[in-house]
Design a protein around this motif. Structure first.
Motif, PDB file in Angstrom:
ATOM      1  N   SER A 136       0.729  -1.225   0.169  1.00  0.00           N
ATOM      2  CA  SER A 136      -0.034   0.038   0.080  1.00  0.00           C
ATOM      3  C   SER A 136       0.956   1.081   0.033  1.00  0.00           C
ATOM      4  O   SER A 136       0.455   2.293  -0.562  1.00  0.00           O
ATOM      5  CB  SER A 136      -1.029   0.027   1.257  1.00  0.00           C
ATOM      6  OG  SER A 136      -0.126   0.075   2.496  1.00  0.00           O
ATOM      7  N   SER A 193       1.959   1.631  -3.491  1.00  0.00           N
ATOM      8  CA  SER A 193       1.083   1.998  -4.319  1.00  0.00           C
ATOM      9  C   SER A 193       0.756   3.619  -4.211  1.00  0.00           C
ATOM     10  O   SER A 193       0.449   4.161  -5.174  1.00  0.00           O
ATOM     11  CB  SER A 193      -0.329   1.311  -3.793  1.00  0.00           C
ATOM     12  OG  SER A 193      -0.011  -0.068  -3.920  1.00  0.00           O
ATOM     13  N   LYS A 194       0.886   4.249  -2.938  1.00  0.00           N
ATOM     14  CA  LYS A 194       0.921   5.442  -2.855  1.00  0.00           C
ATOM     15  C   LYS A 194       1.940   6.270  -3.273  1.00  0.00           C
ATOM     16  O   LYS A 194       1.755   7.348  -3.998  1.00  0.00           O
ATOM     17  CB  LYS A 194       0.745   5.901  -1.364  1.00  0.00           C
ATOM     18  CG  LYS A 194       0.871   7.278  -0.900  1.00  0.00           C
ATOM     19  CD  LYS A 194       0.641   7.727   0.474  1.00  0.00           C
ATOM     20  CE  LYS A 194       0.563   8.956   0.769  1.00  0.00           C
ATOM     21  NZ  LYS A 194       0.753   9.641   2.038  1.00  0.00           N
ATOM     22  N   TRP A 219      -5.166   3.527  -3.337  1.00  0.00           N
ATOM     23  CA  TRP A 219      -4.280   2.663  -2.661  1.00  0.00           C
ATOM     24  C   TRP A 219      -4.591   2.551  -1.033  1.00  0.00           C
ATOM     25  O   TRP A 219      -4.261   1.743  -0.341  1.00  0.00           O
ATOM     26  CB  TRP A 219      -2.843   3.514  -2.623  1.00  0.00           C
ATOM     27  CG  TRP A 219      -2.861   5.130  -2.196  1.00  0.00           C
ATOM     28  CD1 TRP A 219      -3.216   6.106  -2.925  1.00  0.00           C
ATOM     29  CD2 TRP A 219      -2.696   5.408  -0.769  1.00  0.00           C
ATOM     30  NE1 TRP A 219      -3.411   7.099  -2.268  1.00  0.00           N
ATOM     31  CE2 TRP A 219      -2.912   6.762  -0.875  1.00  0.00           C
ATOM     32  CE3 TRP A 219      -2.728   4.646   0.346  1.00  0.00           C
ATOM     33  CZ2 TRP A 219      -2.961   7.674   0.448  1.00  0.00           C
ATOM     34  CZ3 TRP A 219      -2.458   5.593   1.702  1.00  0.00           C
ATOM     35  CH2 TRP A 219      -2.801   7.140   1.446  1.00  0.00           C
ATOM     36  N   TYR A 248      -3.289  -5.058  -7.207  1.00  0.00           N
ATOM     37  CA  TYR A 248      -2.401  -3.924  -6.950  1.00  0.00           C
ATOM     38  C   TYR A 248      -0.885  -4.205  -7.278  1.00  0.00           C
ATOM     39  O   TYR A 248       0.036  -3.443  -7.746  1.00  0.00           O
ATOM     40  CB  TYR A 248      -2.376  -3.491  -5.468  1.00  0.00           C
ATOM     41  CG  TYR A 248      -3.477  -2.469  -5.361  1.00  0.00           C
ATOM     42  CD1 TYR A 248      -3.371  -1.106  -5.299  1.00  0.00           C
ATOM     43  CD2 TYR A 248      -4.731  -2.878  -4.879  1.00  0.00           C
ATOM     44  CE1 TYR A 248      -4.297  -0.068  -4.809  1.00  0.00           C
ATOM     45  CE2 TYR A 248      -5.999  -2.052  -4.610  1.00  0.00           C
ATOM     46  CZ  TYR A 248      -5.615  -0.567  -4.797  1.00  0.00           C
ATOM     47  OH  TYR A 248      -6.519   0.055  -4.397  1.00  0.00           O
ATOM     48  N   VAL A 285       2.258  -2.232  -8.990  1.00  0.00           N
ATOM     49  CA  VAL A 285       3.364  -1.926  -8.339  1.00  0.00           C
ATOM     50  C   VAL A 285       4.743  -2.238  -9.012  1.00  0.00           C
ATOM     51  O   VAL A 285       5.595  -1.562  -9.168  1.00  0.00           O
ATOM     52  CB  VAL A 285       3.294  -2.102  -6.844  1.00  0.00           C
ATOM     53  CG1 VAL A 285       4.563  -1.757  -6.261  1.00  0.00           C
ATOM     54  CG2 VAL A 285       2.222  -1.502  -6.298  1.00  0.00           C
TER      55      VAL A 285
END
Length: 213
Positions: free
Chosen positions: A117, A120-121, A128, A177, A181
């Motif tokens: 996460s 992802s941000k 995210w 995700y 990434v």
């Protein structure tokens, strides 16, 4: 875009295996909280053995040998020992051990998803924060099962069921995700290498010009 599509195509389908298993186990615990735990010990013992084998196989298949690789192997070994214990011993002690085992798996897996996460941000992937929220919920639930397991077995079954459903949903989101990434990371590495090559080339050209003059 091409790198992302390629990674999505080659992304291990085994990661999706955990989603229906976690969801099915969680739903069963919620539907039959009084009678589910004894049968869950047997079922989750088998699942833990499968989890340890599949997780170790996926870690070995990945050519990257970093800290994450060794943590995944450690998690697989712990899961295998817990599976053997649950399959051999099925009393109240086994139920408490099962709660601690699920809590441990939740903490380890949630920590990896927390890292995903954060990446992802960093790469500005949409929504995210959903994976972040799920990771925090799973990690907190894991700590609760280990530190403060309820004495009432019905309550314990309900909490375990909710945690396993959250774990399944978390893995489902992570499956979508992670390829994005990895694609962004690959693109970043390629761009960085190209910039370094260009800088070295420019430096070499300037050195030649200075030598000529």
């Amino acid at each position: 875009m091409k790198n992302e599509n390629k990674i999505k195509k080659n992304y291990p389908a085994g990661t999706l295996l955990f989603v229906p298993l976690f969801l099915a186990a969680g739903i069963c615990l919620l539907a039959f909280p009084e009678n589910a735990l004894p049968n869950a010990i047997l079922a989750i013992g088998i699942f833990a053995a499968l989890y340890s084998i599949v997780n170790a196989a996926l870690a070995i298949a990945d050519k990257t040998r970093d800290v994450k690789f060794f943590f995944r192997l450690l998690g697989s070994v712990l899961a295998l020992f817990c599976a053997i214990f649950l399959l051999i011993k099925r009393n109240d002690g086994a139920i408490d051990a099962l709660a601690a085992f699920i809590g441990l798996i939740a903490i380890i897996d949630g920590s990896f998803k927390l890292q995903s996460s954060a990446l992802s941000k960093r790469y500005k992937i949409a929504a995210w924060w959903i994976l972040l929220a799920l990771s925090v919920i799973v990690i907190c639930g894991g700590f609760y099962l280990i530190k403060f397991p309820p004495e009432n077995k019905k309550t314990l079954a309900v909490i375990m069921g909710l945690l396993m459903i959250a774990e399944g949903v978390q893995n489902l989101f992570a499956t979508f995700y992670s390829p994005s990434v990895e694609a962004k990371r690959t693109e970043e590495i390629i761009n960085s290498c190209q910039e370094q090559t260009k800088e070295q080339s420019d430096t070499a050209t300037e050195d030649k010009k200075s030598n000529l003059t």
